[in-house]
Design an enzyme around this catalytic site. Structure first.
Site, PDB file in Angstrom:
ATOM      1  N   SER A   1     -13.339 -14.787   5.711  1.00 40.87           N
ATOM      2  CA  SER A   1     -14.082 -15.257   6.890  1.00 40.87           C
ATOM      3  C   SER A   1     -13.425 -16.460   7.571  1.00 40.87           C
ATOM      4  CB  SER A   1     -15.527 -15.569   6.522  1.00 40.87           C
ATOM      5  OG  SER A   1     -15.571 -16.412   5.404  1.00 40.87           O
TER       6      SER A   1
ATOM      7  N   CYS B   1     -19.859  -8.187   4.130  1.00 38.73           N
ATOM      8  CA  CYS B   1     -19.286  -9.277   3.340  1.00 38.73           C
ATOM      9  C   CYS B   1     -18.828 -10.442   4.232  1.00 38.73           C
ATOM     10  CB  CYS B   1     -18.181  -8.729   2.440  1.00 38.73           C
ATOM     11  SG  CYS B   1     -17.884  -9.795   1.033  1.00 38.73           S
TER      12      CYS B   1
ATOM     13  N   GLU C   1     -17.790   0.581   2.505  1.00 33.70           N
ATOM     14  CA  GLU C   1     -16.772   1.520   3.007  1.00 33.70           C
ATOM     15  C   GLU C   1     -15.840   2.000   1.898  1.00 33.70           C
ATOM     16  OE1 GLU C   1     -16.740  -1.656   3.114  1.00 33.70           O
ATOM     17  OE2 GLU C   1     -14.741  -2.532   3.193  1.00 33.70           O
TER      18      GLU C   1
ATOM     19  N   HIS D   1     -19.386  -4.252   0.094  1.00 31.16           N
ATOM     20  CA  HIS D   1     -18.505  -3.415   0.917  1.00 31.16           C
ATOM     21  C   HIS D   1     -19.019  -1.969   0.898  1.00 31.16           C
ATOM     22  CE1 HIS D   1     -14.854  -5.951   1.705  1.00 31.16           C
ATOM     23  NE2 HIS D   1     -15.512  -6.710   0.846  1.00 31.16           N
TER      24      HIS D   1
HETATM   25  N1  GLN Z   1     -15.173 -14.535   0.042  1.00 33.10           N
HETATM   26  C1  GLN Z   1     -14.846 -14.041   1.339  1.00 33.10           C
HETATM   27  C2  GLN Z   1     -15.169 -15.051   2.419  1.00 33.10           C
HETATM   28  O1  GLN Z   1     -15.833 -16.000   2.175  1.00 33.10           O
HETATM   29  C3  GLN Z   1     -15.564 -12.754   1.632  1.00 33.10           C
HETATM   30  C4  GLN Z   1     -15.047 -11.661   0.737  1.00 33.10           C
HETATM   31  C5  GLN Z   1     -15.115 -10.306   1.315  1.00 33.10           C
HETATM   32  O2  GLN Z   1     -15.308 -10.094   2.504  1.00 33.10           O
HETATM   33  N2  GLN Z   1     -14.929  -9.359   0.468  1.00 33.10           N
HETATM   34  O3  GLN Z   1     -14.744 -14.875   3.510  1.00 33.10           O
END
Ligand code: GLN
Length: 192
Positions: free
Chosen positions: A47, A76, A173, A171
């Protein structure tokens, strides 16, 4: 047609899911790519990187505006970006009135898969959910009443819906099961 934010992360697998459902889809790298899209998927990934790139490529404001009229599906890291997160590294789009903690399922269990139940279309459906450094949705007792929780894991919400938007901390997908993508497409098609 559905757009998939393709700055970083697992966007290709979302495209494969939509192909499987015969839904036209386009990888979004610039704001003009959003023209003609009926919905948007923000994939999992990192992110902090996606947040930075959204600003760099002038996508932040256009996605925010898009989300005021059309459905967005975040998974996520995508859920983190849809939240009200506000830090030096990540500014959320504030499409969902939730606070989240990142990487919140413990350090040694960075990734795991679990069978979950999802409450959609008045039925409980099974789904295999993979959590990869997944976030947690905070302050569940204060969750907006217009927000629907569609799935829980260990008593914590892991899939939510607010109007045209849906988001999962896992997730969806990864296992060839198009259930959640299909659900998103139904929401979009009903509101066209
Ligand atoms: N830990 C990631 C984040 O904070 C997210 C992980 C993911 O999208 N699988 O961006």
């Amino acid at each position: 047609m559905i757009g998939i934010l393709a700055l970083q992360g697992n966007y290709q697998m979302h495209s494969q899911m939509l192909d499987k459902l015969n839904e036209k889809n386009i990888l979004i790298k610039n704001s003009s790519d959003l023209d003609g899209c009926d919905g948007l998927i923000i994939p999992g990934g990192e992110s902090t990187v996606m947040s930075k790139m959204m600003h760099k490529y002038d996508l932040f404001d256009s996605i925010k505006k898009f989300g005021k009229e059309k459905g967005v599906f975040g998974t996520c890291a995508g859920l983190i970006l849809m939240s009200n997160y506000d830090s030096e590294n990540i500014i959320g789009l504030d499409l969902l009135n939730i606070s989240v903690s990142r990487n919140a399922w413990g350090s040694q269990i960075n990734s795991f898969t679990n069978k979950i139940n999802i409450d959609i279309d008045n039925k409980i459906k099974n789904f295999e959910a993979t959590f990869i450094r997944a976030p947690r949705i905070k302050r569940t007792d204060k969750i907006d009443r217009s927000m629907r929780i569609l799935a829980y894991f260990k008593d914590e919400p892991i899939m939510i819906q607010h109007g045209l938007h849906i988001a999962t901390t896992f997730h969806p997908e990864m296992h060839n099961d198009t259930l959640i993508h299909e659900y998103f497409l139904n929401i979009i098609n009903e509101n066209k």
